[in-house]
Motif scaffolding. Structure first.
Motif, PDB file in Angstrom:
ATOM      1  N   ILE A 288       6.707   9.821   0.239  1.00 50.62           N
ATOM      2  CA  ILE A 288       5.518  10.061   1.072  1.00 50.62           C
ATOM      3  C   ILE A 288       5.649   9.335   2.411  1.00 50.62           C
ATOM      4  O   ILE A 288       5.350   9.885   3.476  1.00 50.62           O
ATOM      5  CB  ILE A 288       4.248   9.605   0.314  1.00 50.62           C
ATOM      6  N   ALA A 289       6.110   8.082   2.368  1.00 51.22           N
ATOM      7  CA  ALA A 289       6.271   7.310   3.607  1.00 51.22           C
ATOM      8  C   ALA A 289       7.325   7.948   4.506  1.00 51.22           C
ATOM      9  O   ALA A 289       7.150   8.047   5.727  1.00 51.22           O
ATOM     10  CB  ALA A 289       6.641   5.865   3.280  1.00 51.22           C
ATOM     11  N   ASP A 290       8.388   8.412   3.893  1.00 47.99           N
ATOM     12  CA  ASP A 290       9.460   9.027   4.677  1.00 47.99           C
ATOM     13  C   ASP A 290       8.976  10.320   5.338  1.00 47.99           C
ATOM     14  O   ASP A 290       9.257  10.578   6.518  1.00 47.99           O
ATOM     15  CB  ASP A 290      10.635   9.330   3.749  1.00 47.99           C
ATOM     16  N   ARG A 291       8.241  11.117   4.578  1.00 53.49           N
ATOM     17  CA  ARG A 291       7.743  12.386   5.117  1.00 53.49           C
ATOM     18  C   ARG A 291       6.746  12.129   6.248  1.00 53.49           C
ATOM     19  O   ARG A 291       6.781  12.796   7.284  1.00 53.49           O
ATOM     20  CB  ARG A 291       7.068  13.183   3.992  1.00 53.49           C
ATOM     21  N   ALA A 292       5.867  11.136   6.061  1.00 54.27           N
ATOM     22  CA  ALA A 292       4.894  10.810   7.106  1.00 54.27           C
ATOM     23  C   ALA A 292       5.597  10.276   8.350  1.00 54.27           C
ATOM     24  O   ALA A 292       5.182  10.558   9.482  1.00 54.27           O
ATOM     25  CB  ALA A 292       3.889   9.787   6.574  1.00 54.27           C
TER      26      ALA A 292
ATOM     27  N   ALA B 298       4.884   1.248  -0.189  1.00 50.02           N
ATOM     28  CA  ALA B 298       6.219   1.578   0.299  1.00 50.02           C
ATOM     29  C   ALA B 298       6.137   1.727   1.803  1.00 50.02           C
ATOM     30  O   ALA B 298       5.070   2.044   2.352  1.00 50.02           O
ATOM     31  CB  ALA B 298       6.742   2.868  -0.325  1.00 50.02           C
ATOM     32  N   LEU B 299       7.245   1.487   2.478  1.00 49.99           N
ATOM     33  CA  LEU B 299       7.254   1.650   3.929  1.00 49.99           C
ATOM     34  C   LEU B 299       8.559   2.295   4.381  1.00 49.99           C
ATOM     35  O   LEU B 299       9.590   2.223   3.712  1.00 49.99           O
ATOM     36  CB  LEU B 299       7.042   0.323   4.649  1.00 49.99           C
ATOM     37  N   THR B 300       8.457   2.906   5.557  1.00 49.80           N
ATOM     38  CA  THR B 300       9.620   3.388   6.289  1.00 49.80           C
ATOM     39  C   THR B 300       9.526   2.846   7.713  1.00 49.80           C
ATOM     40  O   THR B 300       8.463   2.938   8.336  1.00 49.80           O
ATOM     41  CB  THR B 300       9.646   4.930   6.352  1.00 49.80           C
ATOM     42  N   VAL B 301      10.591   2.271   8.225  1.00 45.45           N
ATOM     43  CA  VAL B 301      10.612   1.789   9.601  1.00 45.45           C
ATOM     44  C   VAL B 301      11.016   2.951  10.513  1.00 45.45           C
ATOM     45  O   VAL B 301      12.058   3.580  10.304  1.00 45.45           O
ATOM     46  CB  VAL B 301      11.605   0.620   9.769  1.00 45.45           C
TER      47      VAL B 301
END
Ligand SMILES: [Fe+2]
Length: 183
Positions: free
Chosen positions: A28-32, A89-92
């Protein structure tokens, strides 16, 4: 004649507060993050990125998950905190983040660079800041990350490492804002 007393041991039952798993939150974080990069959320972005304080906006919310875009600024740590009963979860997206995580014995450090992801299971206690720019190479442009929390955040607790090298909770706050964002 002896009787064998057979006891049945049930497998450990994992009770999760959310139907989503860490892998789902990473996705979800990656898609956002991809949506932010392709301009889908441009209407939510500030005309000028704030430089004095951390900035955040919620880019998705439903019963199971909320998703935030965070802009990080130098010298503004989140303090050591958990996410109460939420997984995260996070994506930078751009720039780098510095994270100190409590391992149970010490604070472990890592740098999360552009494109990196991290998941935060229950009980994860960490302090996050914008990573320090290399000497003579100040970053231009914002340092951005997308964070997903499930269930949506309701509270955070804060901690300090004592002189004895243990972790002590110092306060808890009801909040639905991410990473100790200024209210
Ligand atoms: Fe956090």
């Amino acid at each position: 004649m002896s009787h064998t007393n057979t006891s049945v041991i049930s497998p450990a039952v994992s009770i999760s507060p959310t139907p989503l798993r860490s892998a789902d939150l990473l996705h979800i974080a990656d898609r956002a993050a991809a949506e932010v990069l392709d301009g889908s959320h441009d209407a939510l972005l500030p005309a000028v990125w704030p430089t004095a304080e951390r900035w955040s906006t919620r880019i998705h919310a439903d019963d199971d998950v909320d998703v935030w875009l965070i802009s990080w600024v130098p010298d503004r740590s989140t303090e050591l905190h958990d996410h109460a009963g939420s997984l995260g979860a996070l994506t930078v997206l751009s720039g780098s983040l510095s994270e100190f995580r409590w391992t149970g014995e010490e604070l472990a450090h890592r740098v999360l660079g552009t494109g990196d992801q991290a998941a935060f299971p229950l009980g994860w206690v960490h302090d996050v800041t914008r990573a320090i720019d290399p000497p003579g190479e100040p970053r231009s442009g914002p340092t951005l990350s997308v964070h997903a929390y499930s269930p949506p955040l309701t509270a955070m607790s804060y901690y300090e490492v004592t002189d004895r090298g243990t972790l002590r909770r110092t306060r808890s706050e009801l909040t639905d804002l991410p990473e100790g964002a200024p209210a």
